[in-house]
Structures are given as C-alpha cells and as structure tokens.
Enzyme design. Structure first.
Site, PDB file in Angstrom:
ATOM      1  N   SER A 109       5.798   2.434  46.910  1.00 58.73           N
ATOM      2  CA  SER A 109       5.994   1.796  45.612  1.00 58.73           C
ATOM      3  C   SER A 109       6.915   0.582  45.732  1.00 58.73           C
ATOM      4  O   SER A 109       6.601  -0.354  46.450  1.00 58.73           O
ATOM      5  CB  SER A 109       6.504   2.818  44.604  1.00 58.73           C
TER       6      SER A 109
ATOM      7  N   LYS B  68      10.638  -0.643  17.295  1.00 57.20           N
ATOM      8  CA  LYS B  68      11.986  -0.706  17.845  1.00 57.20           C
ATOM      9  C   LYS B  68      12.382   0.660  18.416  1.00 57.20           C
ATOM     10  O   LYS B  68      12.276   1.688  17.757  1.00 57.20           O
ATOM     11  CB  LYS B  68      12.983  -1.127  16.763  1.00 57.20           C
TER      12      LYS B  68
END
Length: 305
Positions: free
Chosen positions: A122, A174
């Site tokens: 990764s 949000k």
C-alpha cells in the site's frame, strides 16, 4: 617583588600544564562533536564516501524528521547513493505521498534503490515507487494498491444504553462519516469520491513509474497483495534479491566503487510496542482506523470478522 628561580620555574610549569589541558579539552570537544554528528545524521566531516542505508519500517505517517533526513542526504556529497530498506504495511495517504515525493527529489541528486523486506504494501509500495530500482524477496508481501477510510457507526448501541446524541451543524455532510449518525447515500458518495481521487493518483503513479499500460496498472490495483515473485512477473518490482543485489546494481549501472561502506541513517522512533498497541485499541473503541491513523489511509492489514 623579586621572584626567585624556583618560583619562576614552578609558574612556567603550571602554565604549560594549563595550556596542555586546554588543548586536550578542545581536541576531545571536537571528537565529541564529530561523534554526535555521525550518530545523529550518519554523516561525518572526516569520513569518506559511503552508501546510506535508510530504514522505513512500521506504519508510515507524515514524518518531518524522515523528510529532513532525505533532504540532508540529497545535499551530502559523501553519500553517493541511498538504499531504502522498506518493511511496512503502509500508512497514511499523505505520508506515503510525501515519502514518494522526497525520494524522487533525492533521486535527482543520487541513485536510490528500494529493498523490500517482509512486507512493503500500500503506502509502503507507493514509497518504493520513488526509487530508481525496486528489489523484493520472493517471500515479500507487496502490492495492496488502494485506499481506504475506516470508521464505525454506533447509533444502535447508543440507543440501547440510553445515549441520545445531540448534533448541531451547518450542513448535512459536515462531520460525516460519524460515529453517532447513520450514513446517507449522499455522505457515502462524498466519502467514496475522496477515496477515488487518491486512488486515481496512486494508479497513475504505478502506470508512470512502472511503465505499464493503464489497463494493466488498473487491473493490479484492486487491493490484492502479491508475493515478491508475482510482483516481478507483474513488473511491480525490477528483480528479486536483497542489499547485495542493490549494491551490484549501483556498481554496474551507476558506476559506484565496489568498496564503499554502507552506513545506517535510520531515524529512530520513540513509540514502543505498548504505545502502538494502546493506539490500536483506542482506534477500535472510538471507530478510528485500527492503525491509530485518522483520515485517508493506504495500508494493508488482515481483516478479522
């Protein structure tokens, strides 16, 4: 007052002794400074040319000390090349990106070889892409080209134990994803876009740095891990081997002297095993990534269900 001969001789002797000790103190001070500089940076003003061994292990984070060390190596005329030992499952997306960019900057000044050890996956593989040449062992675990954001949602648990979250925010998206709010199709779409953006960047780097067709790079970037042998077949690495093969490449391809010493310039981490374990447990409880990393993550770790 007149000074007799014996007193004069004594004073001259004492003066010579003081001068001698001052000179010795200066010499020891210089030696101590050189020794400290060598331990701290791997560089010594009185040393000869060498190949630097930079170790990047454990979880990759946004680490300014490592970036500074790379920049120092780039400007050090005695460090003729850099061998990067990689033993990492990955880490934060930004950490992997910065490692890659700083290695590319370093490679503009001197040759850089990545040597994969047990695992380089990764963001670890993203880091390796910054090297001029990539070496893996047959048993190396690598690949895992992809991005992930991990969190949790505990609204049902909160309801069972009598907790009612109170949320006041400027807009529905949000703070999403959130522990105490259920995901919505719109919030899932926004988070997926964040993942897709960095994923596209990662795939493009694999395509460019490994000289692969886009379709081939995309096929390899499905999150799978592969062995070093398979990585060689897929052209994710250049050869199988270790540090001796890195030196052989540097001698043959970059014309370095065979007799150059290899010196460690590893940045030591303060966090120990207990610190990492506590971070991992805290991450599991609070819904953060099990690595203790917040935000966009490029890391390989087995999932247990």
């Amino acid at each position: 007052m007149a000074i007799n001969a014996d007193t004069l001789i004594d004073r001259l002797y004492l003066k010579s002794q003081i001068t001698k000790w001052r000179i010795l103190a200066i010499i020891f001070g210089v030696i101590a400074l050189v020794s400290f500089t060598h331990r701290a940076t791997g560089n010594s003003p009185i040393s000869g040319d060498y190949v630097a061994r930079l170790s990047i292990d454990g979880i990759i984070s946004d680490d300014r000390e490592v970036y500074d060390l790379m920049d120092d190596l780039a400007g050090n005329p005695r460090a003729k090349a850099v061998i990067v030992w990689l033993d990492t499952p990955g880490g934060s997306a930004v950490g992997g990106e910065e490692m890659y960019l700083h290695l590319r900057k370093l490679a503009q000044k001197k040759p850089v070889v990545a040597v994969m050890r047990s695992i380089t996956a990764s963001a670890g593989y993203l880091t390796a892409l910054g090297a001029d040449y990539i070496i893996a062992r047959e048993g190396t675990i690598t690949g895992s080209i992809g991005v992930i954001i991990e969190t949790a949602e505990i609204t049902e648990l909160a309801q069972k134990i009598g907790i009612k979250p109170i949320i006041v925010k400027s807009a529905p998206l949000k703070g999403m994803p959130s522990l105490i709010e259920k995901d919505t199709p719109e919030s899932d779409r926004v988070i997926q876009q964040v993942v897709n953006d960095f994923y596209a960047y990662f795939v493009d780097l694999v395509e460019q740095r490994r000289h692969l067709p886009h379709d081939k790079a995309l096929a390899l970037a499905d999150g799978r891990v592969v062995s070093g042998r398979r990585a060689l077949e897929d052209k994710l690495v250049d050869t199988l081997g270790g540090e001796e093969d890195a030196m052989d490449w540097l001698v043959k391809q970059r014309h370095l002297r065979k007799d150059l010493d290899i010196r460690d310039v590893k940045v030591k981490k303060e966090n120990g095993l207990l610190d990492e374990l506590s971070q991992s447990l805290a991450g599991k409880f609070w819904g953060r990534s099990s690595t203790g990393l917040d935000g966009l993550v490029a890391i390989w770790h087995p999932q247990f269900h």
